[in-house]
Design an enzyme around this catalytic site. Structure first.
Site, short mmCIF file in Angstrom:
data_model
loop_
_atom_site.label_atom_id
_atom_site.label_comp_id
_atom_site.label_asym_id
_atom_site.label_seq_id
_atom_site.Cartn_x
_atom_site.Cartn_y
_atom_site.Cartn_z
N ASP A 1 -71.04 30.82 44.12
CA ASP A 1 -71.29 29.38 43.93
C ASP A 1 -72.61 29.09 43.23
OD1 ASP A 1 -68.93 28.97 45.44
OD2 ASP A 1 -70.08 29.11 47.29
N ARG B 1 -51.93 51.70 46.95
CA ARG B 1 -50.79 52.02 46.06
C ARG B 1 -49.49 51.36 46.52
NH1 ARG B 1 -52.68 58.09 46.53
NH2 ARG B 1 -52.92 57.23 48.61
N ALA C 1 -62.19 32.35 43.75
CA ALA C 1 -63.25 31.74 42.94
C ALA C 1 -62.95 30.27 42.73
CB ALA C 1 -63.32 32.45 41.60
N GLY C 2 -63.99 29.48 42.59
CA GLY C 2 -63.81 28.07 42.24
C GLY C 2 -64.88 27.74 41.23
N HIS C 3 -64.57 27.92 39.95
CA HIS C 3 -65.59 27.71 38.92
C HIS C 3 -65.49 26.28 38.40
CE1 HIS C 3 -66.00 32.32 38.22
NE2 HIS C 3 -66.42 31.92 39.39
N GLN D 1 -67.53 35.29 42.48
CA GLN D 1 -68.32 35.54 43.70
C GLN D 1 -69.77 35.91 43.30
OE1 GLN D 1 -64.95 37.29 43.68
NE2 GLN D 1 -64.44 35.20 44.16
N LYS E 1 -71.74 29.81 37.89
CA LYS E 1 -71.28 30.69 36.79
C LYS E 1 -70.31 29.95 35.87
CE LYS E 1 -69.82 33.61 39.89
NZ LYS E 1 -70.41 33.05 41.10
N THR F 1 -63.31 25.82 46.49
CA THR F 1 -61.95 26.32 46.77
C THR F 1 -61.45 25.81 48.11
OG1 THR F 1 -62.39 28.30 45.46
CG2 THR F 1 -60.58 28.45 47.04
P1 IMP Z 1 -62.33 36.31 50.41
O1 IMP Z 1 -62.87 36.68 49.07
O2 IMP Z 1 -61.44 35.11 50.39
O3 IMP Z 1 -61.71 37.49 51.10
O4 IMP Z 1 -63.58 35.89 51.33
C1 IMP Z 1 -64.57 36.82 51.74
C2 IMP Z 1 -65.95 36.17 51.76
O5 IMP Z 1 -66.33 35.86 50.42
C3 IMP Z 1 -66.02 34.85 52.53
O6 IMP Z 1 -67.32 34.73 53.10
C4 IMP Z 1 -65.85 33.79 51.45
O7 IMP Z 1 -66.43 32.55 51.81
C5 IMP Z 1 -66.62 34.46 50.31
N1 IMP Z 1 -66.17 34.02 48.99
C6 IMP Z 1 -65.08 34.43 48.32
N2 IMP Z 1 -65.02 33.83 47.12
C7 IMP Z 1 -66.10 33.06 47.02
C8 IMP Z 1 -66.61 32.23 45.98
O8 IMP Z 1 -66.07 32.12 44.88
N3 IMP Z 1 -67.78 31.57 46.26
C9 IMP Z 1 -68.44 31.73 47.44
N4 IMP Z 1 -68.02 32.51 48.42
C10 IMP Z 1 -66.86 33.18 48.21
#
Ligand code: IMP
Length: 430
Positions: free
Chosen positions: A14, A145, A40-42, A225, A17, A301
């Site tokens: 966050d 796999r 991701a939430g860009h 991330q 990016k 997200t």
């Molecule tokens: P997952 O990627 O959904 O498995 O989440 C694992 C950890 O990564 C959690 O703490 C999420 O909040 C964090 N996370 C995953 N994607 C993002 C992102 O794009 N921004 C911020 N935190 C993220």
């Protein structure tokens, strides 16, 4: 001059990016996502219109850019198709000439999302706080796999056989966790039309990227991330399931490491984190509330409120080193406006020792204490500043503190979500 630039997050995601990638896309020929998925939430804001991209690279809003989704991205077909139709409605048609998807990308299927949510509920207080997008289970299947890959979608017999192999074990696990099994036929019905739509987009994306670089085109690798969420180098086990660092871009994309790669490290002027796990500079008082309110710190997200706290220079020194950062982009400096004093973590104390750099593993060490200094704040609203000279003196001093503290120049300062709210001190690509 280097043709290859990696945009990487230096904190827990966050960082902004999406905005930086969108800005630099104007100078790029290709923008490639190389890991992560629809977790991701860009966020990109163009002329006041907010667009949140989960699956498609943030170059999608620049018509001249070719977008790539690489083999180590986990692909959620539903999210991808939704996003492609919203973009088409907004005048950005991602036809196969503009978007290439790796044939080897592993799919995120409905049973991955079910497993993600069931596991999190079963974990109770130990839950990771995932986005619930099925990311962990899809990556487990990739390395186990058991994955279903994009190319499988285009051949009904192959898809049927693949699901027959992998589904019974996944269903056993889902039942064990108290969920409902997925039917093979329902999945076929769901996936075959997706295969018909996505078929023309599938390619050997490593070959596409190598050819672009060979022809001297500019390629931007967009990570998702952040470094502290990296599955190897982050705050394990409170991490995502992929390699999020900059140098992973090349092996994950299936290309040799280009010479003279530029690495643009993105950091917020403070720190945020979503989900569980250690966060030594977290502030649950007035400072944290100021950051969350003024910075609109809610997940792009999931909508969850983000945990907020002070800038962490020792953790940023770790991230700068791991990624080989050559330039910095400092985001959301405007959010610090209206504070008399700004806390900054400059070191950690570990018993009698003072540490300038920390490894994220050390964050769970109970004797580790952040050393927090306060620096002068400013009252001015920074949005509207277009050059460094427009910034008040304490804001310029804050910028210098970061540059000197990390030993890397700040090339870009962001003062709001719109493309226009940006001070470009030096274009990393000039
Ligand atoms: P997952 O990627 O959904 O498995 O989440 C694992 C950890 O990564 C959690 O703490 C999420 O909040 C964090 N996370 C995953 N994607 C993002 C992102 O794009 N921004 C911020 N935190 C993220």
């Amino acid at each position: 001059m280097s043709r290859c630039l990696v945009v990487v997050g230096l904190q827990w995601g966050d960082e902004g990016k999406g905005k930086v990638t969108d800005l630099l896309a104007a100078r790029a020929d290709v923008v490639a996502r190389y890991q992560g998925g629809a977790n991701a939430g860009h966020t990109v804001v163009v002329s006041g219109q907010k667009v949140v991209l989960h699956q498609v690279p943030s170059g999608a809003l620049t018509p001249t850019v070719r977008c790539i989704i690489g083999p180590a991205v986990v692909l959620d077909p539903e999210t991808l198709l939704d996003e492609m139709s919203s973009l088409a409605a907004a005048g950005q048609d991602l036809h196969p000439g503009r978007l290439a998807i790796s044939r080897a990308a592993n799919l995120v299927l409905p049973y991955h999302k079910a497993l993600d949510r069931l596991r999190e509920s079963a974990a109770g207080a130990d839950r990771i706080g995932t986005t619930g997008r099925g990311i962990g289970p899809a990556y487990e299947d990739m390395v186990g796999r058991r994955g279903v890959r994009a190319a499988d979608l285009c051949d009904a017999d192959r898809l049927r056989a693949r699901l027959a192999t992998v589904l019974p074990e996944r269903n056993a696990l889902i039942r064990h966790l108290g969920g409902n099994a997925w039917s093979h036929d329902d999945l076929m019905d769901l996936l075959l039309p997706v295969g018909r739509t996505l078929g023309p987009y599938l390619a050997d994306t490593g070959a596409v990227l190598s050819e672009a670089l060979r022809r001297g085109q500019r390629v931007l690798f967009e990570s998702a991330q952040g470094t502290l969420l990296d599955v190897l180098h982050g705050t394990y086990p409170y991490v995502t399931s992929s390699l999020t660092t900059a140098m992973a871009a090349f092996p994950l994309s299936g290309i040799a490491t280009p010479k003279d790669t530029l690495v643009l490290g993105i950091l917020k002027a403070y720190t945020t984190r979503v989900g569980g796990g250690p966060f030594p500079t977290e502030d649950s008082g007035d400072f944290g509330v100021h950051l969350r309110t003024r910075g609109a710190e809610f997940g792009a997200t999931t909508g969850r409120p983000r945990r907020c706290g002070a800038l962490d220079l020792p953790a940023l020194r770790f991230a700068t080193r791991v990624n080989g950062v050559t330039h910095l982009a400092l985001m959301k400096l405007d959010v610090l406006g209206g504070l008399d004093r700004i806390p900054v973590c400059t070191a950690y104390r570990d018993g009698a020792r003072t540490l300038d750099t920390v490894h994220p593993d050390q964050f769970s060490d109970p004797v580790l204490v952040p050393v927090v200094e306060e620096v002068p704040g400013w009252s001015e609203d920074l949005r509207g500043a277009r050059s460094e000279a427009d910034l008040p003196q304490p804001a310029r001093a804050y910028l210098r503190l970061i540059e000197e503290g990390l030993g890397v120049p700040v090339s870009l300062v962001s003062l709001g979500s719109d493309r226009a709210d940006t001070v470009l001190r030096a274009d990393p690509w000039l």
